[in-house]
Design a protein around this motif. Sequence first.
Motif, PDB file in Angstrom:
ATOM      1  N   GLY A  10      -1.282  -0.002  -4.437  1.00  0.00           N
ATOM      2  CA  GLY A  10       0.016  -0.123  -3.785  1.00  0.00           C
ATOM      3  C   GLY A  10      -0.052  -0.642  -2.375  1.00  0.00           C
ATOM      4  O   GLY A  10       0.815  -0.356  -1.556  1.00  0.00           O
ATOM      5  N   CYS A  13       2.136  -5.732  -0.581  1.00  0.00           N
ATOM      6  CA  CYS A  13       3.552  -6.065  -0.547  1.00  0.00           C
ATOM      7  C   CYS A  13       3.869  -6.635   0.833  1.00  0.00           C
ATOM      8  O   CYS A  13       2.982  -7.048   1.500  1.00  0.00           O
ATOM      9  N   TYR A 157       4.080  -4.830   2.753  1.00  0.00           N
ATOM     10  CA  TYR A 157       5.189  -4.192   2.050  1.00  0.00           C
ATOM     11  C   TYR A 157       6.255  -3.752   3.042  1.00  0.00           C
ATOM     12  O   TYR A 157       5.988  -3.599   4.237  1.00  0.00           O
ATOM     13  N   ILE A 160       8.143   2.008   0.466  1.00  0.00           N
ATOM     14  CA  ILE A 160       7.499   2.758  -0.611  1.00  0.00           C
ATOM     15  C   ILE A 160       8.480   3.857  -1.025  1.00  0.00           C
ATOM     16  O   ILE A 160       8.980   4.604  -0.180  1.00  0.00           O
ATOM     17  N   VAL A 176       6.299   0.511  -4.940  1.00  0.00           N
ATOM     18  CA  VAL A 176       6.043  -0.258  -3.727  1.00  0.00           C
ATOM     19  C   VAL A 176       6.836  -1.554  -3.823  1.00  0.00           C
ATOM     20  O   VAL A 176       6.662  -2.330  -4.766  1.00  0.00           O
TER      21      VAL A 176
END
Length: 218
Positions: A10, A13, A157, A160, A176
């Motif tokens: 994760g 992103c 990212y 989350i 994510v």
Amino acid sequence: MKKAIACVLGLVCVVNAFSQGVDTDPKAKAILDKLSAKTKGYSSITASFNYILDNKKANLKATQKGSVSIKGQKYKLALDEYMILNNGATAWTYSKETNEVQIESAAEVSKNGLNPNEIFTIWEKGFKYKYEKETTLNGVKCDIIKLFPKDTKGKNYHTIVLTINKGKMQVQQVDVLGKSGEIYSYVVTKFAPNVALTEAEFNFDKTKYPGVDVIDNR
């Protein structure tokens, strides 16, 4: 190889300016504090999960199954194609497809962000959080909490999303959210704390992989 594994943890992103305008939510903090306290009380954790990559813009959807075993700073992460073993000093990354194992120091692997030890307490450092809502997932009452990175520099990212089992106070699902619309989902299918784990669980035994190509990067 590391990039693929980082996605599964994760960590691949993108950031978004929305995260900078969110204040810490006391309701979210209270739940996360309870979750951290309970998680840290376990002597070990073993879990199985489904990893789903969904990118509607690219018409792409892929699923993998995985498992993780954690004891202190030691861990074993197993996926369809890869496996990482870390005994706290040395880390081995094994590719099933190429029958190749790369060896690195545990400290070097940790610098790259590959640290399953923090999967169930990821919110403790570097995040703002916001309570979203209560929902029901597969008949189980859950709280939804969103995390936003405080420092967006170098992050891939922007959000989350944690789904937390209210009754068991355990992470049920992690989503994510990526900049281009991709979503990396980790759905916990089995969670078992305080399982007896031997030291052999976290060491790579090359005798079990005939012909394995060993690459020592230390």
